[in-house]
Design an enzyme around this catalytic site. Sequence first.
Site, PDB file in Angstrom:
ATOM      1  N   GLU A 125       0.816  -1.212   0.000  1.00 45.85           N
ATOM      2  CA  GLU A 125       0.000   0.000   0.000  1.00 45.85           C
ATOM      3  C   GLU A 125       0.851   1.263   0.000  1.00 45.85           C
ATOM      4  O   GLU A 125       0.523   2.253  -0.665  1.00 45.85           O
ATOM      5  CB  GLU A 125      -0.930   0.011   1.215  1.00 45.85           C
ATOM      6  CG  GLU A 125      -1.857   1.211   1.299  1.00 45.85           C
ATOM      7  CD  GLU A 125      -2.852   1.265   0.156  1.00 45.85           C
ATOM      8  OE1 GLU A 125      -2.723   2.160  -0.700  1.00 45.85           O
ATOM      9  OE2 GLU A 125      -3.745   0.413   0.109  1.00 45.85           O
ATOM     10  N   GLY A 183      14.475  19.109   2.817  1.00 45.47           N
ATOM     11  CA  GLY A 183      14.488  17.659   2.905  1.00 45.47           C
ATOM     12  C   GLY A 183      13.498  16.974   1.981  1.00 45.47           C
ATOM     13  O   GLY A 183      13.331  15.747   2.042  1.00 45.47           O
ATOM     14  N   GLU A 186      16.414  14.903  -2.574  1.00 48.54           N
ATOM     15  CA  GLU A 186      17.724  14.368  -2.219  1.00 48.54           C
ATOM     16  C   GLU A 186      18.826  15.244  -2.824  1.00 48.54           C
ATOM     17  O   GLU A 186      18.581  16.085  -3.694  1.00 48.54           O
ATOM     18  CB  GLU A 186      17.863  12.945  -2.757  1.00 48.54           C
ATOM     19  CG  GLU A 186      16.811  11.968  -2.266  1.00 48.54           C
ATOM     20  CD  GLU A 186      17.001  11.571  -0.817  1.00 48.54           C
ATOM     21  OE1 GLU A 186      18.099  11.834  -0.264  1.00 48.54           O
ATOM     22  OE2 GLU A 186      16.060  11.014  -0.229  1.00 48.54           O
ATOM     23  N   LYS A 201       5.624   4.392 -10.002  1.00 44.00           N
ATOM     24  CA  LYS A 201       4.333   4.369  -9.310  1.00 44.00           C
ATOM     25  C   LYS A 201       3.170   4.172 -10.278  1.00 44.00           C
ATOM     26  O   LYS A 201       2.247   3.407  -9.988  1.00 44.00           O
ATOM     27  CB  LYS A 201       4.160   5.665  -8.504  1.00 44.00           C
ATOM     28  CG  LYS A 201       5.119   5.775  -7.330  1.00 44.00           C
ATOM     29  CD  LYS A 201       5.022   7.133  -6.646  1.00 44.00           C
ATOM     30  CE  LYS A 201       5.956   7.222  -5.450  1.00 44.00           C
ATOM     31  NZ  LYS A 201       5.939   8.557  -4.819  1.00 44.00           N
ATOM     32  N   GLY A 298       6.618  11.146   3.335  1.00 44.37           N
ATOM     33  CA  GLY A 298       6.816  11.563   4.715  1.00 44.37           C
ATOM     34  C   GLY A 298       6.864  10.366   5.646  1.00 44.37           C
ATOM     35  O   GLY A 298       6.279   9.318   5.378  1.00 44.37           O
TER      36      GLY A 298
END
Length: 394
Positions: A125, A183, A186, A201, A298
């Site tokens: 998921e 942040g 990268e 994705k 996150g």
Amino acid sequence: MINIAILGFGVVGSGVAEVIKENSKSLSDKLQGQELNVKYILDKRTFPEHELGDRVTTDFDMIVNDPDIVMIVETMGGSHPAYEFTKRAIEAGKNVVTSNKEVVANFGTELLDLARENNVNYLFEASVGGGIPIIRPMWQCLAANEIESVTGILNGTTNFILTKMIDENMDFSEALKIAQSLGYAEANPAADVEGLDTCRKICILASLAFGNTISPDKVHCEGITEITLSDVSAADMLGYSIKLLGRAVKGDKNTYVITAPHLVSYENPMAGVNDVYNAITVCGNAVGDVMFYGRGAGKLPTASAVVADIVDIARECKKAITWTVAEKDPVCDYKEAKVRFFVRTDDKKANDLFPNCVFCTTDEGYAFITEENTESALCEALSKINVLSKIRVL
């Protein structure tokens, strides 16, 4: 007691442990009094200050051979050794939950088949929308539908950069630096800004939606590195915002899958999805369009999705998610799909070559949106004028 092991104790892995601790009471209630216990953490690093620091090991064999471990959580990132560890875990009869989009996109078909053969679950998921529930709704809640299309803003970093460009007139390089300082991006942002993350994705979602393996190496992929403030301004004049989209549309014979920047009309709710937020629209033949919105990444949002899969498995909810390898490549040649292009040009001949299009005047010349045609035909027509930029239109 339900014993689990976490492979990789970075942002997501440590977030999984945090969610399990913070929500231990409610999780136990959902599991009829059973508790989730992190017995092992696999990582090359040590965490002497962490309360689970004594659970850390570098020995995967110890984990996979422990009969008390019923579930392994893979949050390592990258294809290797995550793929090898996952395969060994499934073969050993362990359920596996992952947030690793790269492994799912590249090896999902094999691992799902292997899980079915070994009567265990392989759930993912968190691999697509972070904290946004999308795999479970597509597989369960929309099961009555033939899925016709999936379109998504699937990368928070690129959406943040584009939002800065649109709202604050900030150029790409400056917006990227801010994303890195916060942040969101990268030090090497290539996977995000070149569209690779979004491509993985949308391949997972397309495979799930249409039942055939959609491999990232078969999908045309573009990022946002060439988007300029001139594009943003001209798109706004025409009533559009620019978003990096993953798109998958089922055709009669094959599937159109692409990752690329698109103009999205201000009348479309997706145009208002800003900053690090993600959104996914699924169109079913019975339900029509449904939209999923939230934080696509996150620590805790992604960990939330991982733990939800853990709970499903602990409840003995067999998902049996599957897709198969088609006899021939199910992805069509993107150049033969029908599209519209947003075009910026400084060439006056454009008015004669595209007489049915509405033009707006820009500082550098003109901007317009073409009529729909195959991409190859449009590119041939556009080759006759000097094109400053062209972007597909949703």
